[in-house]
Every structure is written in structure tokens, then in C-alpha cells.
Design a protein around this motif. Structure first.
Motif, PDB file in Angstrom:
ATOM      1  N   SER A 237      -3.278  -3.114  16.633  1.00  0.00           N
ATOM      2  CA  SER A 237      -3.925  -1.686  16.058  1.00  0.00           C
ATOM      3  C   SER A 237      -2.881  -0.770  16.092  1.00  0.00           C
ATOM      4  O   SER A 237      -2.692   0.116  16.333  1.00  0.00           O
ATOM      5  N   ALA A 238      -1.509  -1.150  16.067  1.00  0.00           N
ATOM      6  CA  ALA A 238      -0.209  -0.044  15.599  1.00  0.00           C
ATOM      7  C   ALA A 238      -0.366   0.157  15.131  1.00  0.00           C
ATOM      8  O   ALA A 238       0.194   1.304  14.020  1.00  0.00           O
ATOM      9  N   MET A 239      -1.132  -0.946  13.793  1.00  0.00           N
ATOM     10  CA  MET A 239      -0.938  -0.090  12.339  1.00  0.00           C
ATOM     11  C   MET A 239      -1.616   1.308  11.449  1.00  0.00           C
ATOM     12  O   MET A 239      -1.678   1.651  11.348  1.00  0.00           O
ATOM     13  N   LYS A 240      -2.966   1.153  13.138  1.00  0.00           N
ATOM     14  CA  LYS A 240      -3.502   1.992  12.099  1.00  0.00           C
ATOM     15  C   LYS A 240      -2.801   3.875  12.637  1.00  0.00           C
ATOM     16  O   LYS A 240      -3.138   4.710  11.854  1.00  0.00           O
ATOM     17  N   LEU A 241      -1.583   4.119  13.491  1.00  0.00           N
ATOM     18  CA  LEU A 241      -0.666   5.394  12.953  1.00  0.00           C
ATOM     19  C   LEU A 241      -0.457   5.220  11.588  1.00  0.00           C
ATOM     20  O   LEU A 241       0.190   6.412  11.760  1.00  0.00           O
ATOM     21  N   LEU A 242      -0.213   4.482  10.683  1.00  0.00           N
ATOM     22  CA  LEU A 242       0.629   4.512  10.192  1.00  0.00           C
ATOM     23  C   LEU A 242      -0.348   4.769   8.648  1.00  0.00           C
ATOM     24  O   LEU A 242      -0.470   5.038   7.321  1.00  0.00           O
ATOM     25  N   LEU A 243      -1.290   3.450   8.444  1.00  0.00           N
ATOM     26  CA  LEU A 243      -2.474   3.079   7.401  1.00  0.00           C
ATOM     27  C   LEU A 243      -2.727   4.515   7.035  1.00  0.00           C
ATOM     28  O   LEU A 243      -3.263   4.459   5.794  1.00  0.00           O
ATOM     29  N   PRO A 244      -3.757   4.939   7.838  1.00  0.00           N
ATOM     30  CA  PRO A 244      -4.014   6.436   7.102  1.00  0.00           C
ATOM     31  C   PRO A 244      -3.183   7.573   5.759  1.00  0.00           C
ATOM     32  O   PRO A 244      -3.336   8.294   5.237  1.00  0.00           O
ATOM     33  N   TYR A 245      -1.849   7.536   5.943  1.00  0.00           N
ATOM     34  CA  TYR A 245      -0.605   7.661   5.166  1.00  0.00           C
ATOM     35  C   TYR A 245      -0.464   7.056   3.905  1.00  0.00           C
ATOM     36  O   TYR A 245      -0.273   7.490   3.341  1.00  0.00           O
ATOM     37  N   ILE A 246      -1.307   5.840   4.029  1.00  0.00           N
ATOM     38  CA  ILE A 246      -1.464   5.175   2.442  1.00  0.00           C
ATOM     39  C   ILE A 246      -2.293   5.820   1.601  1.00  0.00           C
ATOM     40  O   ILE A 246      -3.405   5.683   1.806  1.00  0.00           O
ATOM     41  N   PRO A 247      -2.037   5.806   0.033  1.00  0.00           N
ATOM     42  CA  PRO A 247      -3.210   6.606  -1.022  1.00  0.00           C
ATOM     43  C   PRO A 247      -4.167   5.705  -0.718  1.00  0.00           C
ATOM     44  O   PRO A 247      -3.783   4.304  -1.283  1.00  0.00           O
ATOM     45  N   GLU A 248      -5.575   5.875  -0.749  1.00  0.00           N
ATOM     46  CA  GLU A 248      -6.038   4.907  -1.367  1.00  0.00           C
ATOM     47  C   GLU A 248      -6.530   4.299  -2.334  1.00  0.00           C
ATOM     48  O   GLU A 248      -6.467   4.308  -2.920  1.00  0.00           O
ATOM     49  N   ASP A 249      -6.750   2.832  -2.285  1.00  0.00           N
ATOM     50  CA  ASP A 249      -7.426   2.702  -3.622  1.00  0.00           C
ATOM     51  C   ASP A 249      -8.099   2.698  -4.743  1.00  0.00           C
ATOM     52  O   ASP A 249      -8.956   3.288  -4.106  1.00  0.00           O
ATOM     53  N   THR A 250      -7.965   3.107  -5.243  1.00  0.00           N
ATOM     54  CA  THR A 250      -9.359   3.968  -6.979  1.00  0.00           C
ATOM     55  C   THR A 250     -10.040   2.626  -6.575  1.00  0.00           C
ATOM     56  O   THR A 250     -10.142   1.114  -6.315  1.00  0.00           O
ATOM     57  N   VAL A 251     -11.024   3.241  -6.799  1.00  0.00           N
ATOM     58  CA  VAL A 251     -12.521   2.567  -7.011  1.00  0.00           C
ATOM     59  C   VAL A 251     -11.834   1.607  -8.534  1.00  0.00           C
ATOM     60  O   VAL A 251     -12.690   0.406  -8.344  1.00  0.00           O
ATOM     61  N   ASN A 252     -10.906   1.720  -9.882  1.00  0.00           N
ATOM     62  CA  ASN A 252     -10.900   1.259 -10.462  1.00  0.00           C
ATOM     63  C   ASN A 252     -10.412   0.336 -10.179  1.00  0.00           C
ATOM     64  O   ASN A 252     -10.579  -0.691 -10.963  1.00  0.00           O
ATOM     65  N   GLU A 253      -9.352   0.676  -9.556  1.00  0.00           N
ATOM     66  CA  GLU A 253      -8.660  -0.330  -8.697  1.00  0.00           C
ATOM     67  C   GLU A 253      -8.986  -1.915  -8.289  1.00  0.00           C
ATOM     68  O   GLU A 253      -8.749  -2.880  -8.244  1.00  0.00           O
TER      69      GLU A 253
END
Length: 588
Positions: A237-253
Motif C-alpha cells: 500500500s505504500a506504492m499509493k504514495l507515488l503511483l498517482p504521480y505517474i502519467p496515466e496510460d492513454t486509451v490507445n496505449e
């Protein structure tokens, strides 16, 4: 000789003949005149005065059906994506007509299309385009891979990848300092192979505000130095501190990821997957829902689906799934099934976050992590089950498995008996008596044979030899308890490879080992094949359509490279030559 003696002797002779029949020998079944066996289920259409003409007749093979009523056949007829008839060629050929295509197998073995009972399909497809760290066994090679990725990246863009396993280079956990010098302008996030731990560089830690003042979240750990500084490693659950800062994968990706992952799965003979989505501890519960609408429904509507998916969603969104099933039903199409909900009880062995009754041998004060509180798990399971949803919960450590078995037992005692097929995902380490509880409670053990290849040495190190030998990957014990055993890969944790998993379940021979790890838990080929076919279908309520080559079922099948069933049964070695979905060649 009196009448009683004569009758007794006759019964003995008949029973002796019956039980001596080689029921699992394909030569026996293929030699029968199957047309005369009235118990073979034949669709009513094939018995009518104007029988349906087959689109495809497959002949001259060793067809393993996964159906105990007819284990083997040498030919089958297919119409409109479903199996019409199985048996010998003369019997099946009756359904051929002017437009019927004929496929000569040349004696090759055919099996039902493999079902992988646990994957993260779109996530696996995305990982195929990122930094690949599976199999890296040296620190220098790990660093070189990141350096190469930085060289091809724009300044400021995220470097994403995964698959590393520190046990391959001696066990030392990676640190941000390993890669900080070569990534001064790029944030980096690299998942461990199990998805329950990841490494961030200092740029990523700073960007996400993680410092020595940041507290560990519930169900997660920020790994720190002796001075309290973050090392770069985040667990569960500590990963939730960082993951929101990673740009979302696009729909096409994500759509491209589905296509790439599908092609790879078909190459391995997989025609159906149980997809648990882009959902791990610390990850947004919205991601699987976004993939359902943006990717799966799009692919289905545009006729781009080539593999069947049974979708599970985060358990915290159970009401949303219940409402969706009420509107659309469980089968969206022949390609998409709405399966159920999933939650997490603990982490993973490799990240020292699987939950055990006793502490880790290499960390005497660590018993692992309980990712979700017991009361929350119980209440969500109760509500999900009451609404008619199938429930699957991740549990790896022995204490986590006991916890979930207890919760399932409590729910049944409250809500009453019915066919639930509760699942435990992984069921990797079981305390004494737990395997028997799986059978007694009717729990599905959704396991991943290929994981034991990397865990044999790891389990011994982390649990000690005695605990590792007694409670790890108890496939034979689970079957002996009458538990339903379903095989999967957890791709991308390991590659999707049913034939590799089947051989591993049979041999249990880790790399560099001369002898099997816990040989008493080895399976036969028949047991292992069923775990990837008919049992896997039953484990997600799809056995009416999938899992065996039987009249009326969908014609998903795989042609193997071998023409010897005996060699296959002895060694478990074969490769995929062709994969058919609904009777149509999908690979190559």
C-alpha cells in the motif's frame, strides 16, 4: 458348482475385465467404434433427418478432451464455432458436406484451449513495451538496462519497467542510489516481479513528496535506512504514495497493449484468461473499470477480441459490478464474461510481506503484512456474496490463507449453503490442515506452478527448510482433499506459458536442482491438464461452454508439436503448433 458360486465367479470375471481396461490409454479409446456407444452425448441437431453440415472436420489426431466420459478421440466436427461430434473418423465424417474444410492432424496431440486462471492482461501488454528486467541476475546488468532506457527517453519523462527479482543476484535489495547518478532528470519506477514492491529513484521520491517524515500507510511499508531515510523501495500500500504521480496510460496505449498481450497469449495456446486487471495494493480501483469501458467494450464492439476474458473487479466496487450484471448479464458476449470481485489479504513472499503465523527466518521480527483489515475483508465478502458475486481473495502466507478460510466459513454459516466457488488466489503456503479445509469447504485453489521455480530457493531462505518443505505449493495435497485446482500464471509476474506450468507441476524441478522440490506434491499429466482446462473453467463458472472438447461446447483447441501421448505424459514436454478459437485458426 452351485448357483451362488457360479454367479459370484461371473461377477469377479466381469469386474476384473472392467478394471483392467486402459481407460487413460488413447489407443484404447481410438480403437472403439464410437458410433455404437449410446452414452456419448450428441446434439439433437446431429440426430435429425437433415443433420447440420460441419464447417470443419479435424481428423487423424490424438484429441484429449478433458471429458471423463470420452477421454480421447481421433476426429471432431465443428459448426458455427462449436463442437458437433467427436469420435472416430467414419463417425465424424458423416457430418461433412461440400463446404466442409478438413484438417489432417498427422497424428499430433490436440488439447482443449488453455485457460489461464490468473493474469493481468492489459498490464502485461503495457509491460511488454517497458524496461524488461525479468531474468536479470547481476546488479551491473540491472543498472545497464536503466541507463539504456534513459538514453532513449526525453528529459523529465518517466522511466517505467519491472520484473526484477533480487534473489537472482544473491538477495540484496536494490536502492535508489544504484540508479540516481544515471537518472538525474528522469523519475523512475520499477516494479518487482510480484508487483508487491517497487523501486523509485530519488527524483521520483521527491516528486511524490516521500521523505523521512512520511509515515507508513496502513498495509504498506516505506523501506528506510538505519537513519530513517527512504531507500527507494515501497511495499504494497505504500506504492499509493507515488503511483498517482505517474502519467496515466492513454486509451490507445491500453488498446495496443490488449492486442499485443492477446497475440502473445494465443502463441502459448491460451484461449481464455481470468483477468484481475491493473489492480494491486496501492493502485486505484478505477483502473479495471476504465479498461472495461475503454478497451474491452471497444474491442468487442469493433470485433477485435480474439481471446475470451473473465473479468474480476476490486471488491470495494462490488455494488457497481452487481448493478452492471443486473443490466447486462454475466455474458456480455462470447468474448467477455463478468466474473466477480477480488481483494488482498497479504503481500508476497519475495517482498517479505506475505502473512505468516511464524516470523521470517531472515527477518525474525517480521511476520508479513495484512494488506486489508479482517473486518473490512469480512464485511465486503459478506456483501459481495449475498449479492450473488463470485469472490476471490489473494492469500500467499499460511496465516493469510487461514484468515480467508475462516472468513469464507463464517459467510457460509451466515448466508447458508449454495454453489459459491469461493476462490483463494495463490494459496501458496498452507499451514497443517489447511489443504483439507479447501476440500471440505469447496474452495477453489487458484495456483501458479511456474512461481515455484523461483520460490524454491527463496522459500528455504525466508521460511527455513522445514517450513518450506511442509507448506509450499501443495498441489497433490489439495487435489487429495477434493479441492478444485485451477492453474494460472499471474502474468506479467511470470510469462504466460501453460505448457511450462504443466511440466513444472509434474516435475517440480527448479533451475540448478537435480531432484524435485517436495516430490510427493508432483502431479500427473492428466491432473495438470485438467487444472488448465476443465477445472479452470469450473473455477469461474464457465464450464458449460469451455474447458473440454465435448459436443455443444465452444471449439477452442490447441495442436501440440508431439505425436506421442506416452512421451508427453512421461516428460511433459511439448510446444504449441497452432491455436484455434471457435474453430478458427488464431495462431500462427
Amino acid at each position: 458348482m452351485n448357483l451362488y458360486t457360479l454367479i459370484s465367479a461371473s461377477v469377479v470375471v466381469v469386474l476384473a475385465i472392467f478394471f483392467s481396461l486402459p481407460l487413460l490409454n488413447p489407443t484404447y479409446w481410438l480403437s472403439l467404434n464410437l458410433k455404437s456407444w449410446l452414452w456419448i452425448p450428441i446434439p439433437s441437431s446431429s440426430l435429425s433427418s437433415s443433420p447440420v453440415i460441419a464447417d470443419l472436420v479435424v481428423r487423424n489426431g490424438v484429441i484429449y478432451t478433458s471429458d471423463e466420459s470420452l477421454p480421447f478421440a481421433d476426429s471432431m466436427a465443428i459448426h458455427n464455432g462449436r463442437i458437433l461430434r467427436l469420435g472416430n473418423f467414419s463417425f465424424v465424417q458423416e457430418l461433412a458436406g461440400d463446404g466442409t474444410e478438413e484438417l489432417d492432424l498427422g497424428g499430433k496431440v490436440v488439447v482443449p484451449g488453455f485457460i489461464d486462471s490468473h493474469v493481468h492482461l492489459i498490464y502485461a501488454g503495457l509491460q511488454m513495451a517497458r524496461v524488461e528486467l525479468h531474468g536479470i541476475n547481476k546488479k551491473d546488468e540491472f543498472v545497464r538496462k536503466i541507463k539504456e532506457a534513459v538514453r532513449n527517453a526525453k528529459e523529465g519523462s518517466w522511466i517505467l519497467g519491472g520484473g526484477w527479482n533480487n534473489d537472482l543476484w544473491g538477495g540484496e535489495l536494490p536502492l535508489a542510489s544504484w540508479i540516481d547518478d544515471i537518472t538525474p532528470y528522469n523519475p523512475v519506477w520499477l516494479n518487482r516481479m510480484d508487483g508487491h514492491m517497487g523501486l523509485a529513484n530519488s527524483v521520483a521520491l521527491k516528486l511524490s513528496g516521500i521523505s523521512n517524515l512520511t509515515k507508513d500507510p496502513e498495509g504498506g511499508t516505506i523501506v528506510r535506512t538505519v537513519d530513517g531515510e527512504p531507500t527507494g523501495l515501497l511495499i504494497d500500500s505504500a506504492m499509493k504514495l507515488l503511483l498517482p504521480y505517474i502519467p496515466e496510460d492513454t486509451v490507445n496505449e491500453r488498446r495496443e497493449a490488449l492486442v499485443g498481450a492477446t497475440n502473445h497469449a494465443l502463441m502459448r495456446g491460451v484461449t481464455t484468461v481470468v483477468d484481475f486487471g491493473r489492480y494491486y495494493p496501492g493502485v486505484s480501483a478505477e483502473l479495471p473499470w476504465e479498461d472495461f469501458s475503454d478497451v474491452y467494450q471497444w474491442a468487442d464492439a469493433s470485433k477485435k477480441m480474439m481471446i475470451r476474458v473473465c473479468l474480476f473487479f476490486p471488491m470495494e466496487t462490488w455494488l457497481r459490478l452487481h448493478d452492471l450484471i443486473g443490466k447486462m448479464g454475466r455474458a456480455i458476449s462470447q468474448w467477455i464474461y463478468l466474473g466477480g470481485v477480488k481483494a488482498f489479504a497479504d503481500g508476497s513472499l519475495g517482498s517479505n510481506s506475505a502473512l505468516f503465523h511464524e516470523p521470517y527466518a531472515d527477518e525474525p521480527h517480521n511476520y508479513g503484512l495484512q494488506v486489508t483489515e479482517s473486518e473490512i475483508l469480512h464485511n465486503m465478502t459478506m456483501a459481495s456474496e449475498k449479492s450473488g458475486l463470485q469472490v476471490a481473495i489473494h492469500a500467499i502466507g499460511d496465516r493469510a490463507n487461514d484468515l480467508i478460510l475462516d472468513i469464507y466459513e463464517s459467510v457460509v454459516s451466515t448466508n447458508g449453503m449454495r454453489d459459491r466457488r469461493f476462490r483463494i488466489e495463490h494459496a501458496q503456503h498452507l499451514a497443517p490442515g489447511a489443504a483439507a479445509r479447501f476440500g471440505r469447504q469447496g474452495i477453489v485453489a487458484s495456483v501458479q506452478p511456474l512461481h515455484l521455480l523461483g520460490d524454491a530457493d527463496t522459500a528455504t531462505k525466508k521460511l527455513g527448510t522445514d517450513r518450506a518443505q511442509k507448506e509450499s505449493y501443495l498441489f497433490r495435497s489439495l487435489l487429495a482433499s477434493n479441492a478444485l485446482l485451477a492453474f494460472g500464471s499471474d502474468w506479467p509476474v511470470v510469462d504466460i506459458n501453460p505448457l511450462g506450468g504443466i511440466k513444472t507441476a509434474m516435475k517440480r524441478l527448479p533451475p540448478g536442482w537435480d531432484d524435485a522440490w517436495i516430490p510427493s506434491e508432483c502431479l500427473t499429466l492428466n491432473d495438470a491438464l485438467k487444472a488448465h482446462t476443465i477445472s479452470a473453467a469450473r473455477a469461474c463458472f464457465l464450464d458449460n461452454d469451455l474447458g473440454s472438447l465435448s459436443p455443444g461446447k465452444l471449439a477452442d483447441f490447441v495442436i501440440l508439436s508431439t505425436d506421442s501421448w506416452d512421451d508427453f505424459a512421461a516428460e511433459g514436454s511439448a510446444s504449441v503448433e497452432a491455436t484455434y478459437v471457435s474453430g478458427v485458426r488464431a495462431y500462427p
